[in-house]
Design a protein around this motif. Structure first.
Motif, short mmCIF file in Angstrom:
data_model
loop_
_atom_site.label_atom_id
_atom_site.label_comp_id
_atom_site.label_asym_id
_atom_site.label_seq_id
_atom_site.Cartn_x
_atom_site.Cartn_y
_atom_site.Cartn_z
N ALA A 1 0.84 -1.20 0.00
CA ALA A 1 0.00 0.00 0.00
C ALA A 1 0.87 1.25 0.00
O ALA A 1 0.41 2.34 -0.31
CB ALA A 1 -0.90 -0.01 1.23
N TYR B 1 -15.28 -1.83 -5.72
CA TYR B 1 -13.96 -1.65 -6.34
C TYR B 1 -14.07 -1.44 -7.84
O TYR B 1 -13.41 -0.56 -8.40
CB TYR B 1 -13.06 -2.87 -6.06
N THR B 2 -14.90 -2.27 -8.46
CA THR B 2 -14.98 -2.21 -9.91
C THR B 2 -15.74 -0.98 -10.38
O THR B 2 -15.24 -0.15 -11.13
CB THR B 2 -15.68 -3.48 -10.45
N PHE C 1 -14.62 2.54 -7.61
CA PHE C 1 -13.21 2.91 -7.47
C PHE C 1 -12.46 2.90 -8.79
O PHE C 1 -11.68 3.80 -9.07
CB PHE C 1 -12.53 1.96 -6.48
N THR C 2 -12.71 1.89 -9.61
CA THR C 2 -11.95 1.77 -10.84
C THR C 2 -12.62 2.50 -12.00
O THR C 2 -12.00 3.31 -12.69
CB THR C 2 -11.76 0.29 -11.20
N HIS D 1 -12.94 5.12 5.32
CA HIS D 1 -11.53 5.34 4.98
C HIS D 1 -10.72 5.22 6.27
O HIS D 1 -10.93 5.99 7.18
CB HIS D 1 -11.34 6.69 4.32
N TRP E 1 -5.04 12.74 -0.18
CA TRP E 1 -5.70 12.21 -1.37
C TRP E 1 -6.57 13.25 -2.07
O TRP E 1 -6.87 13.14 -3.25
CB TRP E 1 -6.54 10.97 -1.02
N PHE F 1 -8.20 10.72 -8.14
CA PHE F 1 -8.74 9.78 -7.17
C PHE F 1 -10.22 9.54 -7.45
O PHE F 1 -10.87 10.32 -8.14
CB PHE F 1 -8.55 10.30 -5.75
N ASN G 1 -8.03 -7.05 -7.01
CA ASN G 1 -8.55 -6.05 -6.09
C ASN G 1 -8.51 -6.51 -4.65
O ASN G 1 -8.28 -5.72 -3.74
CB ASN G 1 -10.00 -5.70 -6.45
N PRO H 1 -4.16 -2.86 -1.99
CA PRO H 1 -4.75 -1.85 -1.12
C PRO H 1 -5.66 -0.90 -1.91
O PRO H 1 -5.64 -0.89 -3.14
CB PRO H 1 -3.53 -1.10 -0.59
N LEU H 2 -6.41 -0.12 -1.15
CA LEU H 2 -7.40 0.79 -1.73
C LEU H 2 -6.81 1.74 -2.77
O LEU H 2 -7.42 2.00 -3.80
CB LEU H 2 -8.04 1.59 -0.59
N ASP H 3 -5.60 2.25 -2.49
CA ASP H 3 -5.06 3.27 -3.38
C ASP H 3 -4.08 2.70 -4.39
O ASP H 3 -3.18 3.38 -4.85
CB ASP H 3 -4.39 4.39 -2.57
#
Lengths: 498, 320
Positions: free
Chosen positions: A132, A390-391, A394-395, A406, A414, A420, B36, B40-42
């Motif tokens: 990370a 996520y898909t 986020f993506t 968070h 961020w 972002f 995924n 990690p998230l970022d």
């Protein structure tokens, strides 16, 4: 036949009674300096390598316990040298020279040298690294090891957070293999056994360079649901629960002298994040209006009772650049309506909130929906799985608004990244975030990040609904455990059991 | 009989192959991916792409399928995406929990339900026959996890006699502790399973009681008990064996829920974790082993039925 089944019942009952008599066998020493401490957690490591997707669980079990960094982030949030004996920074802020502590060996017996420190960093920034923290070290241009106890880092731009970032790099024996299932660190514990799906034990290492651990063994026992975890504490199967995630479970431990409930400082924020790229959320007035329409105090109480903290921006009280900004967008239905009218949405509008399907998000979504209805805004709730989040969110950024927790500290930066997922794009904020990182002093960094903090609050870049409480529950015979657990760390070496 | 067994085994292999094809493609329909879950998230898009390339999930589906089918043919279950450790040894470890749990539950439940069901059917007119039927009705109505939670509440939290969940980390090194950990999970499965199974036994018993051959046997001078022993039980056993076969498979799969209620480190919890993380090698490995097991049990039940009941042999082989 009838007789047979009765006999069976009787023998099962007898076996039950016999076996319950010897339950709890093999749990190790009960109290004192060799005590075995059982820690209940919901976060089992995926594997034991934090550059191979080990996850939150391996940080919790290993950080500071098995592996150590040049620096450490204490439970109070301060950055202090650990394996580093001292360090100097060049005047231009581009060179960090670190001198290692003398006489440190790895669990395998090998002596710690600067080469191990260098290779540990290389593991984190390697192409296939899943760390990370990888991007934090983009500024590192080269690493030199002039002798066995000196490491010199050359940076491309000044980086005031460099020591802080180094606290995430575990110093690992450069020759160690199979790090997804074994370890070779310098910490006060060695890995005992790891039974996947069950538990991971750490044993005190007698050759540790610093003060030895105050217990003989630590066993992290893993659970998949919060109720089972509370039950384990109630039946003394575990001594400590690292983070209580279920408010309902707390009532069983409050006002019970056998247990101690501690509320530490959390860094986990519940966010309603807009996609600031799409109308009407590209308009700061609209975002601020919605922020004012939500009674956050009532929301927090309904979810967590007396626990948790209200925040007015992304920054939790443990970050150095914290300010109380809860009044920048106060709860006021009139203010919300006025701002909506000013923005041209006097008749309201409709949008969809993508809501992760796990607690507390669905409950938060229902609450927000009710609040927004009062100012004429219709919110549809679309429940999604973490994977879909996520898909989709986020993506692909295919969303209007979403809820997400968070967890990291110091993550206000961020908002300086327009790419972002939430798409907040204020060039001034981006510049400040860059300047803060290149600041000459921590005071300057703090001052600049305060500006960021204030600006995102004014812009209502996202809606920071509340700060989760960080709750540790332990048996009253146990002391010395960390209560803040910053960044998922859980230092176990000072825990004492009577 | 031998040719039947061979035909049955061939059918088993075909079923297995079909099941694995369906499984592979159904799994790929799940939203999200393993990269995924690992990152990690970022994570940057480059990091995600690199992880997908390393896992091989960026390649066309048919390519992944054939590579995997080849692995399966060599009985190589591969390595976990997430832990990066081989799948087969991990499954073997988990079976140390799941197999004892399943077998103990099944044997106890089977014995109990044959007893309960027989008495409930043979003595359907007595008060205890009715009471036993009542018990099975109740048992069928409640979900497994609810029974589990209730047992935890009473025996772990209330009385403090048994652990509320978990398994000793030294596995069977201390058999007492391991067995203690399994008592409540086994009891949970036994209660629910014996309730549903005893209903089948009861109705099979009642069917036999009303049959012509039993009446004839009585007419020839046997007491009702003798008639039941000599002719009744064997006939009642035929449908019961088929049901037992299905129920053994159900117990194995039902262990998934029970393991999760009691946080037992068995195959079930491993499967749930793997699904949440899109850990395809683990999911496929577990489902492969489970499918083989279920098919084998079904096959064995069919063969045993034929051994017990000669009529099945003649009528079917007569058709071929």
């Amino acid at each position: 036949m009838k007789k047979l089944s009765l006999t069976l019942l009787a023998s099962v009952t007898a076996a039950t009674m016999f076996l319950s008599g010897c339950a709890g066998g093999g749990a190790g020493v009960d109290g004192g300096t060799d005590a075995s401490i059982a820690i209940g957690s919901l976060y089992e490591p995926q594997n034991l390598d934090n550059t191979a997707g080990g996850g939150q669980g391996v940080t919790e079990a290993f950080n500071g316990n098995v592996y150590e960094g040049l620096f450490t982030l204490t439970d109070e949030g301060a950055v202090e040298p650990l394996l580093a004996d001292s360090f100097t920074t060049s005047d231009d802020g581009l060179t960090y020279t670190v001198t290692l502590r003398e006489g440190i060996t790895f669990h395998s017996g090998k002596k710690l040298t600067s080469a191990d420190v260098k290779s540990s960093m290389e593991r984190v920034v390697a192409e296939d690294s899943k760390s990370a923290r990888k991007s934090s070290f983009d500024v590192v241009e080269s690493i030199e090891t002039p002798d066995d106890s000196t490491v010199v880092y050359h940076l491309s731009t000044p980086s005031i957070s460099f020591p802080y970032n180094l606290s995430y790099i575990w110093v690992i024996n450069g020759e160690a293999k199979d790090l997804t299932s074994t370890e070779d660190g310098t910490g006060p514990y060695t890995l005992g056994t790891w039974k996947r799906g069950n538990s991971l034990s750490l044993e005190r290492w007698d050759d540790y360079w610093g003060s030895p651990a105050t217990n003989g063994e630590v066993v992290f026992t893993y659970f998949t649901d919060a109720t089972a975890l509370s039950n384990a504490l109630l039946t003394n199967a575990v001594d400590i629960v690292t983070t209580v995630q279920s408010p309902d479970a707390l009532t069983q431990f409050e006002n019970n002298s056998d247990y101690v409930v501690s509320e530490g400082n959390s860094t986990t924020k519940e966010l309603l994040a807009f996609n600031d790229r799409v109308a009407p959320f590209d308009n700061a007035e609209v975002r601020a209006a919605l922020y004012s329409a939500i009674n956050r105090e009532k929301l927090l109480t309904s979810i967590w009772g007396d626990y948790g903290t209200l925040i007015g921006s992304m920054v939790p009280p443990t970050d150095p650049w914290y300010e109380d900004l809860t009044q920048v967008n106060p709860y006021s239905v009139d203010r919300a309506k006025q701002k909506l009218a000013d923005a041209g949405y006097g008749d309201g509008f409709t949008f969809t909130l993508d809501t992760p399907n796990y607690d507390p998000h669905p409950a938060v979504a229902e609450f927000v929906k009710g609040e927004l209805a009062r100012v004429g805004v219709t919110m549809n709730i679309n429940v999604i799985t973490p994977d879909e989040w996520y898909t989709k969110v986020f993506t692909e950024r295919d969303f209007e608004a979403t809820l997400q927790e968070h967890v990291n500290d110091r993550d206000v930066v961020w908002y300086g990244n327009p790419d972002f997922y939430w798409g907040y794009d204020n060039p001034q904020v981006t510049t400040w975030v860059t300047e803060a990182e290149q600041a000459d002093s921590t005071d300057e960094q703090t001052a600049t990040l305060k500006l960021v903090n204030e600006q995102i609050a004014k812009d209502a870049a996202s809606l920071w609904l509340y700060l989760y409480p960080q709750i540790v529950v332990a048996g009253s015979d146990v002391t010395g455990y960390p209560v803040n657990g910053l960044n998922s760390q859980f230092f176990a070496y000072n825990i004492v059991k009577e | 009989m031998t040719s039947y067994v061979l035909r049955r085994l061939l059918f088993l292999l075909l079923s297995l192959a079909a099941a694995m094809v369906v499984l592979f493609f159904l799994l790929r329909l799940l939203p999200g991916n393993a990269a995924n879950a690992l990152l990690p998230l970022d994570a940057t898009p480059e990091q995600i792409a690199a992880a997908e390339a390393a896992l091989g999930t960026d390649r066309p589906l048919w390519q992944q399928f054939f590579e995997w089918a080849g692995q399966m043919a060599r009985l190589d279950l591969g390595e976990s995406f997430i832990s990066q450790l081989p799948v087969l040894p991990e499954i073997a470890v988990r079976l140390q929990v799941t197999v004892p749990l399943t077998l103990m539950s099944f044997v106890i439940a089977a014995l109990l339900s044959v007893g309960i069901g027989f008495v409930a059917g043979y003595r359907a007119d007595r008060w205890y026959g009715t009471a036993l039927s009542g018990f099975s009705q109740l048992g069928v109505a409640v979900p497994v996890f609810w029974v589990g939670i209730l047992l935890v509440w009473v025996f772990a939290l209330g009385l403090g006699w048994l652990p509320s969940g978990g398994f000793p980390r030294r596995d069977w090194a201390y058999p007492g502790a391991a067995l203690t950990a399994l008592i409540l999970p086994v009891a949970t499965i036994v209660i629910v399973m014996s309730a549903s199974m005893s209903r089948y036994v009861r109705s099979a018993t009642i069917d036999v009681l009303g049959s012509d051959f039993l009446r004839t046997s009585r007419a020839l001078g046997a007491t009702s008990g003798e008639a039941m022993l000599r002719h009744g039980l064997r006939n009642a056993a035929v449908p019961v064996i088929a049901i037992l076969g299905i129920e053994l498979a159900t117990t194995f799969l039902g262990a998934v829920v029970v393991e999760s209620v009691f946080t037992l480190p068995g195959l079930g919890t491993m499967l749930l974790t793997a699904i949440a993380q899109h850990d395809y090698p683990n999911i496929q490995g577990i489902l492969f082993i489970s499918t083989v097991f279920v098919l084998l049990v079904g096959c064995a039940a069919d063969i045993i039925q034929r051994v017990v009941d000669p009529r099945l042999r003649t009528s079917l082989s007569g058709n071929r």
